[in-house]
Design a protein around this motif. Structure first.
Motif, mmCIF file in Angstrom:
data_model
loop_
_atom_site.group_PDB
_atom_site.id
_atom_site.type_symbol
_atom_site.label_atom_id
_atom_site.label_comp_id
_atom_site.label_asym_id
_atom_site.label_seq_id
_atom_site.Cartn_x
_atom_site.Cartn_y
_atom_site.Cartn_z
ATOM 1 N N LEU A 14 -55.042 7.045 35.228
ATOM 2 C CA LEU A 14 -53.693 6.743 34.727
ATOM 3 C C LEU A 14 -53.115 7.941 33.993
ATOM 4 O O LEU A 14 -51.922 8.243 34.110
ATOM 5 N N CYS A 15 -53.959 8.650 33.234
ATOM 6 C CA CYS A 15 -53.511 9.857 32.547
ATOM 7 C C CYS A 15 -53.032 10.896 33.558
ATOM 8 O O CYS A 15 -51.991 11.541 33.369
ATOM 9 N N VAL A 16 -53.793 11.065 34.644
ATOM 10 C CA VAL A 16 -53.407 12.008 35.697
ATOM 11 C C VAL A 16 -52.030 11.648 36.256
ATOM 12 O O VAL A 16 -51.172 12.523 36.440
ATOM 13 N N GLU A 17 -51.820 10.363 36.517
ATOM 14 C CA GLU A 17 -50.524 9.927 37.049
ATOM 15 C C GLU A 17 -49.389 10.269 36.094
ATOM 16 O O GLU A 17 -48.315 10.728 36.519
ATOM 17 N N THR A 18 -49.608 10.036 34.802
ATOM 18 C CA THR A 18 -48.530 10.298 33.841
ATOM 19 C C THR A 18 -48.247 11.790 33.711
ATOM 20 O O THR A 18 -47.090 12.194 33.548
ATOM 21 N N ILE A 19 -49.274 12.617 33.784
ATOM 22 C CA ILE A 19 -49.044 14.064 33.689
ATOM 23 C C ILE A 19 -48.185 14.538 34.850
ATOM 24 O O ILE A 19 -47.192 15.256 34.667
ATOM 25 N N ARG A 20 -48.552 14.140 36.062
ATOM 26 C CA ARG A 20 -47.778 14.560 37.229
ATOM 27 C C ARG A 20 -46.332 14.063 37.144
ATOM 28 O O ARG A 20 -45.379 14.794 37.446
ATOM 29 N N GLU A 21 -46.169 12.814 36.724
ATOM 30 C CA GLU A 21 -44.826 12.241 36.655
ATOM 31 C C GLU A 21 -44.002 12.880 35.550
ATOM 32 O O GLU A 21 -42.794 13.100 35.707
ATOM 33 N N ALA A 22 -44.634 13.192 34.417
ATOM 34 C CA ALA A 22 -43.900 13.826 33.319
ATOM 35 C C ALA A 22 -43.430 15.220 33.718
ATOM 36 O O ALA A 22 -42.303 15.636 33.389
ATOM 37 N N LEU A 23 -44.272 15.976 34.425
ATOM 38 C CA LEU A 23 -43.867 17.293 34.903
ATOM 39 C C LEU A 23 -42.674 17.174 35.852
ATOM 40 O O LEU A 23 -41.703 17.934 35.756
ATOM 41 N N ALA A 24 -42.746 16.207 36.760
ATOM 42 C CA ALA A 24 -41.638 16.008 37.697
ATOM 43 C C ALA A 24 -40.377 15.576 36.965
ATOM 44 O O ALA A 24 -39.267 16.028 37.289
ATOM 45 N N SER A 25 -40.530 14.699 35.969
ATOM 46 C CA SER A 25 -39.384 14.236 35.193
ATOM 47 C C SER A 25 -38.709 15.385 34.465
ATOM 48 O O SER A 25 -37.481 15.428 34.338
ATOM 49 N N ALA A 26 -39.510 16.337 33.997
ATOM 50 C CA ALA A 26 -38.963 17.498 33.287
ATOM 51 C C ALA A 26 -38.417 18.553 34.249
ATOM 52 O O ALA A 26 -37.729 19.488 33.819
ATOM 53 N N GLY A 27 -38.748 18.426 35.522
ATOM 54 C CA GLY A 27 -38.281 19.397 36.501
ATOM 55 C C GLY A 27 -38.976 20.739 36.401
ATOM 56 O O GLY A 27 -38.380 21.787 36.684
ATOM 57 N N ILE A 28 -40.237 20.719 35.989
ATOM 58 C CA ILE A 28 -40.991 21.964 35.843
ATOM 59 C C ILE A 28 -42.310 21.837 36.600
ATOM 60 O O ILE A 28 -42.695 20.745 37.047
ATOM 61 N N SER A 29 -43.006 22.949 36.700
ATOM 62 C CA SER A 29 -44.338 22.945 37.296
ATOM 63 C C SER A 29 -45.380 23.023 36.196
ATOM 64 O O SER A 29 -45.073 23.339 35.038
ATOM 65 N N GLY A 30 -46.625 22.774 36.582
ATOM 66 C CA GLY A 30 -47.697 22.852 35.602
ATOM 67 C C GLY A 30 -47.850 24.228 35.001
ATOM 68 O O GLY A 30 -48.291 24.365 33.847
ATOM 69 N N GLY A 31 -47.462 25.245 35.739
ATOM 70 C CA GLY A 31 -47.557 26.598 35.234
ATOM 71 C C GLY A 31 -46.618 26.902 34.093
ATOM 72 O O GLY A 31 -46.774 27.917 33.398
ATOM 73 N N ASP A 32 -45.606 26.059 33.878
ATOM 74 C CA ASP A 32 -44.655 26.259 32.784
ATOM 75 C C ASP A 32 -45.176 25.740 31.445
ATOM 76 O O ASP A 32 -44.566 25.985 30.399
ATOM 77 N N ILE A 33 -46.289 24.997 31.464
ATOM 78 C CA ILE A 33 -46.844 24.431 30.233
ATOM 79 C C ILE A 33 -47.662 25.502 29.517
ATOM 80 O O ILE A 33 -48.630 26.044 30.058
ATOM 81 N N ALA A 34 -47.265 25.789 28.265
ATOM 82 C CA ALA A 34 -47.958 26.831 27.497
ATOM 83 C C ALA A 34 -49.258 26.330 26.892
ATOM 84 O O ALA A 34 -50.226 27.092 26.763
ATOM 85 N N ALA A 35 -49.305 25.068 26.480
ATOM 86 C CA ALA A 35 -50.506 24.519 25.845
ATOM 87 C C ALA A 35 -50.389 22.999 25.805
ATOM 88 O O ALA A 35 -49.293 22.439 25.966
ATOM 89 N N ILE A 36 -51.510 22.350 25.563
ATOM 90 C CA ILE A 36 -51.600 20.887 25.648
ATOM 91 C C ILE A 36 -52.287 20.348 24.399
ATOM 92 O O ILE A 36 -53.266 20.930 23.916
ATOM 93 N N GLY A 37 -51.774 19.215 23.881
ATOM 94 C CA GLY A 37 -52.423 18.490 22.802
ATOM 95 C C GLY A 37 -52.602 17.039 23.182
ATOM 96 O O GLY A 37 -51.799 16.487 23.947
#
Length: 509
Positions: free
Chosen positions: A53-76
């Motif tokens: 479920l966490c994986v699903e939300t990460i992918r969907e949040a990236l799509a919602s923001a209109g960015i790719s995973g490479g645009d994320i500087a860091a994660i908490g």
């Protein structure tokens, strides 16, 4: 522009939120957590399902923001505290994860109390014991599932398990250690508290403790493939949800007060020292900056609404969920005092932890007459949760001068004004709707160099969406109802032991 990802693993919902470098949420996704109840009173999850479920939300949040995973500087990552997420040497779950609402160890907790050891545990940890905290659960597992003990490499908390899935690294932070509970002064695990709970054999299975804002690992290639994130993205250790929420609304200075309107209503006061008063009650959690958050919780927060709506029904939206606008309209049409009905909101099977300790206390409606309608009872539930918040803050050694509300209930202007009137305090609504995710995203932002330190980050991103001042007339009227509420809950408390002795054991909760 730099982006940050905050993951908030709640009891009911898991969320992933993408924030920009100003702390604004630009993409969000959530999923309902799949709760398992193999036996009455048990509260478990399949950890692998939660990760999916966490994986699903990460992918969907990236799509919602209109960015790719490479645009994320860091994660908490933030997560609900307590419970037990057991993993073996390969990081695989040993059994279903157990979460904090679990009641299986209630008898063990009562035995600790009967042995006169609760005070010692509180003196070390600053935390009252409850069935769903880690140490009490581990004591139960030692007796009933010795095979789980033998197979376990590390005892993790919810956020630690998700970070393990992202990075392959096992660790925890001082805030989650607080609710194991550990030694709050040393900010380390306590062998003595584990011994008190019958869990001393688990001490060497406690994970490494790392500072909450440290980079605890990087996204692995496997996790990157699953989530769409960039391999090598730094992941900070993170926080337990109570500390994360305080950080996310900017409540970091001593004296700052916060109530999180969630499954439990967490009534929190930031301290610059490990303040234990009132003795034996509530929780004391570590925060960054060598600060602490003192919490007196109403463990029956949103649970009270869920119970009421499940039992008595609710107007529904076209999508089939409760229509809270219609519910508020019903409650608003009823005068203050709910037609004389008072609700004692102690429906959580774990009992009451503040402003008194009574694991057997349960809820009730008082003052019901032939005139009492659904709308009266509904308003009584709204008012009761305000009364319970005032009750908890009144027991603290330092009284707040204002109060920040966050969580789902904070979106309601009707309820926020009621909190102001009942508590006699200005109420501020945090603009950050996802304060837990933001709190850990700020830690990630500091690690990524977006802000120089966490205090600068918290001040720069804290925004107030609305402010409500108490109405003097309403506040004076509620003073009388609050006093009756306190007298009523004291009367019902006296019957807790008698009721527990009379009820059949299988339904005594």
């Amino acid at each position: 522009m730099a982006y940050l990802l905050g993951i908030d693993k709640g009891t009911s919902v898991i969320k992933s939120v993408v924030f920009d470098d100003k702390g604004t949420a630009v993409g969000i996704a959530q999923r309902r957590v799949k709760v398992l109840q193999p036996k009455p009173g048990w509260h478990e999850e399949d950890a692998t399902v939660t990760w999916s479920l966490c994986v699903e939300t990460i992918r969907e949040a990236l799509a919602s923001a209109g960015i790719s995973g490479g645009d994320i500087a860091a994660i908490g990552i933030a997560g609900h505290m307590g419970g037990a997420w057991l993993v073996d040497g390969q990081g695989a779950p040993v059994r279903n994860a157990i979460c904090w609402p679990d009641e299986r160890a209630q008898a063990d907790q009562l035995k600790i109390e009967e042995a006169g050891l609760m005070k010692e545990a509180f003196a070390i940890s600053g935390n009252g014991l409850m069935p769903g905290i880690t140490a009490v659960l581990l004591g139960w597992l030692s007796k009933h599932e010795p095979d789980s003990l033998a197979r376990t490499r590390a005892v993790l908390c919810a956020k630690d398990y998700l970070r393990l899935c992202l990075t392959g690294q096992m660790a925890t932070d001082p805030s989650d250690v607080s609710f194991v509970p550990g030694d709050i002064d040393a900010r380390k695990h306590s062998k003595r508290v584990l011994d008190i709970c019958g869990a001393g054999d688990w001490f060497d299975k406690m994970p490494e403790i790392r500072p909450s804002g440290d980079v605890a690992g990087e996204v692995t290639p496997e996790a990157a493939s699953a989530t769409g994130l960039r391999a090598g993205t730094p992941v900070v250790t993170g926080l337990g949800d109570a500390s994360a929420n305080a950080l996310g609304v900017g409540a970091i200075r001593p004296g700052s007060a916060l109530t999180v309107l969630g499954t439990s209503c967490l009534n929190s006061l930031v301290m610059d020292r490990p303040e234990r008063a009132p003795e034996g009650l509530g929780f004391l959690f570590a925060m960054p900056l060598d600060r602490y958050v003192r919490i007196l919780p109403n463990t029956s927060g949103a649970i009270s609404f869920d119970w009421f709506l499940d039992r008595f029904g609710a107007p529904l939206t076209p999508q089939g969920s409760p229509d809270f606008a219609a519910l508020e309209a019903k409650a608003k049409a009823v005068p203050r005092g709910a037609g004389g009905a008072i609700f004692i909101p102690y429906v959580n099977g774990a009992g009451v932890l503040a402003p008194f300790y009574d694991p057997l206390a349960r809820g009730s409606f008082f003052g019901v007459g032939s005139h009492t309608s659904y709308d009266h009872l509904l308003r009584a539930v709204y008012e009761a949760l305000c009364f319970a918040t005032r009750d908890c803050f009144a027991a603290m050694s330092v009284q707040p001068t204002s109060l920040v509300l966050t969580g789902g209930g904070g979106k309601s202007a009707f309820w926020a004004q009621m909190f102001a009137d009942v508590c006699g305090l200005p109420i501020e609504i945090a603009a950050a709707e996802e304060s837990g995710a933001l709190g850990v995203a700020l830690l990630a932002g500091v690690a990524a160099g977006i802000w120089p330190d966490i205090e600068t980050a918290a001040v720069a991103t804290a925004r107030v969406a609305a402010r409500y001042e108490p109405d003097p007339g309403a506040a004076a009227e509620y003073d009388g109802w609050f006093e009756l509420y306190r007298q009523t809950r004291d009367v019902y408390r006296r019957y807790s032991q008698q009721r527990a002795a009379l009820k059949p054991a299988k339904v005594a909760a």
